[in-house]
Design a protein around this motif. Structure first.
Motif, PDB file in Angstrom:
ATOM      1  N   LEU A  38       0.836  -1.203   0.000  1.00 29.48           N
ATOM      2  CA  LEU A  38       0.000   0.000   0.000  1.00 29.48           C
ATOM      3  C   LEU A  38       0.870   1.253   0.000  1.00 29.48           C
ATOM      4  O   LEU A  38       0.601   2.207  -0.735  1.00 29.48           O
ATOM      5  CB  LEU A  38      -0.951  -0.008   1.198  1.00 29.48           C
ATOM      6  CG  LEU A  38      -2.014   1.074   1.204  1.00 29.48           C
ATOM      7  CD1 LEU A  38      -2.924   0.960  -0.002  1.00 29.48           C
ATOM      8  CD2 LEU A  38      -2.836   0.994   2.480  1.00 29.48           C
ATOM      9  N   ARG A  39       1.930   1.253   0.785  1.00 25.76           N
ATOM     10  CA  ARG A  39       2.842   2.408   0.803  1.00 25.76           C
ATOM     11  C   ARG A  39       3.532   2.587  -0.555  1.00 25.76           C
ATOM     12  O   ARG A  39       3.676   3.711  -1.051  1.00 25.76           O
ATOM     13  CB  ARG A  39       3.876   2.236   1.909  1.00 25.76           C
ATOM     14  CG  ARG A  39       3.313   2.415   3.297  1.00 25.76           C
ATOM     15  CD  ARG A  39       4.397   2.269   4.367  1.00 25.76           C
ATOM     16  NE  ARG A  39       3.824   2.413   5.675  1.00 25.76           N
ATOM     17  CZ  ARG A  39       3.550   1.397   6.493  1.00 25.76           C
ATOM     18  NH1 ARG A  39       3.826   0.151   6.140  1.00 25.76           N
ATOM     19  NH2 ARG A  39       3.013   1.624   7.676  1.00 25.76           N
ATOM     20  N   ILE A  40       3.972   1.486  -1.140  1.00 20.34           N
ATOM     21  CA  ILE A  40       4.600   1.539  -2.457  1.00 20.34           C
ATOM     22  C   ILE A  40       3.612   2.105  -3.476  1.00 20.34           C
ATOM     23  O   ILE A  40       3.951   2.991  -4.266  1.00 20.34           O
ATOM     24  CB  ILE A  40       5.098   0.142  -2.887  1.00 20.34           C
ATOM     25  CG1 ILE A  40       6.322  -0.259  -2.059  1.00 20.34           C
ATOM     26  CG2 ILE A  40       5.409   0.102  -4.381  1.00 20.34           C
ATOM     27  CD1 ILE A  40       6.747  -1.705  -2.243  1.00 20.34           C
ATOM     28  N   VAL A  51      13.384   0.704  -8.317  1.00 21.48           N
ATOM     29  CA  VAL A  51      13.369  -0.163  -7.136  1.00 21.48           C
ATOM     30  C   VAL A  51      14.211   0.418  -6.009  1.00 21.48           C
ATOM     31  O   VAL A  51      13.791   0.414  -4.846  1.00 21.48           O
ATOM     32  CB  VAL A  51      13.845  -1.587  -7.506  1.00 21.48           C
ATOM     33  CG1 VAL A  51      13.991  -2.450  -6.265  1.00 21.48           C
ATOM     34  CG2 VAL A  51      12.880  -2.232  -8.482  1.00 21.48           C
ATOM     35  N   THR A  52      15.381   0.934  -6.323  1.00 24.92           N
ATOM     36  CA  THR A  52      16.276   1.462  -5.286  1.00 24.92           C
ATOM     37  C   THR A  52      15.637   2.634  -4.546  1.00 24.92           C
ATOM     38  O   THR A  52      15.670   2.688  -3.309  1.00 24.92           O
ATOM     39  CB  THR A  52      17.615   1.896  -5.909  1.00 24.92           C
ATOM     40  OG1 THR A  52      18.211   0.760  -6.539  1.00 24.92           O
ATOM     41  CG2 THR A  52      18.559   2.450  -4.858  1.00 24.92           C
ATOM     42  N   ALA A  64      13.044  -7.304  -1.587  1.00 26.03           N
ATOM     43  CA  ALA A  64      11.663  -7.344  -1.100  1.00 26.03           C
ATOM     44  C   ALA A  64      10.782  -6.414  -1.927  1.00 26.03           C
ATOM     45  O   ALA A  64       9.654  -6.764  -2.289  1.00 26.03           O
ATOM     46  CB  ALA A  64      11.597  -6.972   0.379  1.00 26.03           C
ATOM     47  N   VAL A  65      11.282  -5.219  -2.243  1.00 23.71           N
ATOM     48  CA  VAL A  65      10.519  -4.283  -3.077  1.00 23.71           C
ATOM     49  C   VAL A  65      10.288  -4.893  -4.449  1.00 23.71           C
ATOM     50  O   VAL A  65       9.185  -4.819  -4.992  1.00 23.71           O
ATOM     51  CB  VAL A  65      11.243  -2.916  -3.185  1.00 23.71           C
ATOM     52  CG1 VAL A  65      10.596  -2.036  -4.243  1.00 23.71           C
ATOM     53  CG2 VAL A  65      11.251  -2.215  -1.844  1.00 23.71           C
ATOM     54  N   SER A  66      11.310  -5.524  -5.007  1.00 25.75           N
ATOM     55  CA  SER A  66      11.164  -6.165  -6.314  1.00 25.75           C
ATOM     56  C   SER A  66      10.079  -7.230  -6.292  1.00 25.75           C
ATOM     57  O   SER A  66       9.285  -7.343  -7.241  1.00 25.75           O
ATOM     58  CB  SER A  66      12.490  -6.785  -6.760  1.00 25.75           C
ATOM     59  OG  SER A  66      13.430  -5.782  -7.047  1.00 25.75           O
ATOM     60  N   GLN A  67      10.030  -8.013  -5.226  1.00 21.43           N
ATOM     61  CA  GLN A  67       8.999  -9.050  -5.120  1.00 21.43           C
ATOM     62  C   GLN A  67       7.608  -8.425  -5.020  1.00 21.43           C
ATOM     63  O   GLN A  67       6.659  -8.893  -5.663  1.00 21.43           O
ATOM     64  CB  GLN A  67       9.273  -9.950  -3.922  1.00 21.43           C
ATOM     65  CG  GLN A  67      10.473 -10.845  -4.132  1.00 21.43           C
ATOM     66  CD  GLN A  67      10.798 -11.675  -2.896  1.00 21.43           C
ATOM     67  OE1 GLN A  67      10.178 -11.545  -1.849  1.00 21.43           O
ATOM     68  NE2 GLN A  67      11.799 -12.539  -3.028  1.00 21.43           N
ATOM     69  N   LEU A  88      11.421   1.619 -14.473  1.00 21.98           N
ATOM     70  CA  LEU A  88      10.636   2.588 -13.718  1.00 21.98           C
ATOM     71  C   LEU A  88       9.205   2.084 -13.605  1.00 21.98           C
ATOM     72  O   LEU A  88       8.621   1.616 -14.581  1.00 21.98           O
ATOM     73  CB  LEU A  88      10.660   3.952 -14.412  1.00 21.98           C
ATOM     74  CG  LEU A  88      12.024   4.630 -14.467  1.00 21.98           C
ATOM     75  CD1 LEU A  88      11.950   5.903 -15.297  1.00 21.98           C
ATOM     76  CD2 LEU A  88      12.524   4.942 -13.067  1.00 21.98           C
ATOM     77  N   TYR A  89       8.661   2.206 -12.414  1.00 16.30           N
ATOM     78  CA  TYR A  89       7.309   1.721 -12.114  1.00 16.30           C
ATOM     79  C   TYR A  89       6.397   2.898 -11.836  1.00 16.30           C
ATOM     80  O   TYR A  89       6.830   3.933 -11.343  1.00 16.30           O
ATOM     81  CB  TYR A  89       7.338   0.806 -10.881  1.00 16.30           C
ATOM     82  CG  TYR A  89       8.111  -0.456 -11.117  1.00 16.30           C
ATOM     83  CD1 TYR A  89       7.460  -1.621 -11.501  1.00 16.30           C
ATOM     84  CD2 TYR A  89       9.486  -0.488 -10.954  1.00 16.30           C
ATOM     85  CE1 TYR A  89       8.162  -2.791 -11.727  1.00 16.30           C
ATOM     86  CE2 TYR A  89      10.192  -1.660 -11.187  1.00 16.30           C
ATOM     87  CZ  TYR A  89       9.532  -2.799 -11.563  1.00 16.30           C
ATOM     88  OH  TYR A  89      10.233  -3.957 -11.792  1.00 16.30           O
TER      89      TYR A  89
END
Length: 118
Positions: A38-40, A51-52, A64-67, A88-89
């Motif tokens: 949710l924060r992401i 990701v970084t 973990a962010v990548s997953q 980029l996401y």
């Protein structure tokens, strides 16, 4: 659908949505039920991140962010594009941004005791 169409008397509330739409909505809510995701998603609603940068912002490791991003992408909630070597996401569309905004605004009302409104 707009807020003015969302009242309890709106005609579309009388008909159940198709099963496939319900299944996708349930999966979307399941993906958003994780606090980190949710924060992401909140950050991605405001712009593109790699990701970084996301890992630093939410305070968890890059793997973990990548997953989390892979799951969100599979659920159709985020999109990605490449900028050189970086991926980029971003949140996928206004519907997703509004869903996040409404969910967190609802939570704000519950936490703060602010009255509900339509």
């Amino acid at each position: 659908m707009y807020a003015r169409d969302a009242g309890p008397d709106a005609p579309h509330w009388r008909d159940l949505p198709p099963v496939d739409q319900v299944d996708v909505a349930v999966e979307s809510f399941r993906m958003l039920a994780d606090p980190t995701r949710l924060r992401i998603m909140w950050l991605l609603s405001g712009g593109e991140y790699d990701v970084t940068t996301l890992a630093e912002a939410v305070g968890i490791a890059r793997p973990a962010v990548s997953q989390h991003l892979a799951k969100l992408r599979l659920a159709g909630l985020v999109s990605t594009h490449r900028d050189g070597r970086r991926a980029l996401y971003r949140v996928r569309g206004g519907h997703v941004r509004r869903m996040l905004s409404e969910a967190l605004e609802t939570a704000h009302h519950q936490v703060s005791g602010a009255p509900d409104h339509d």
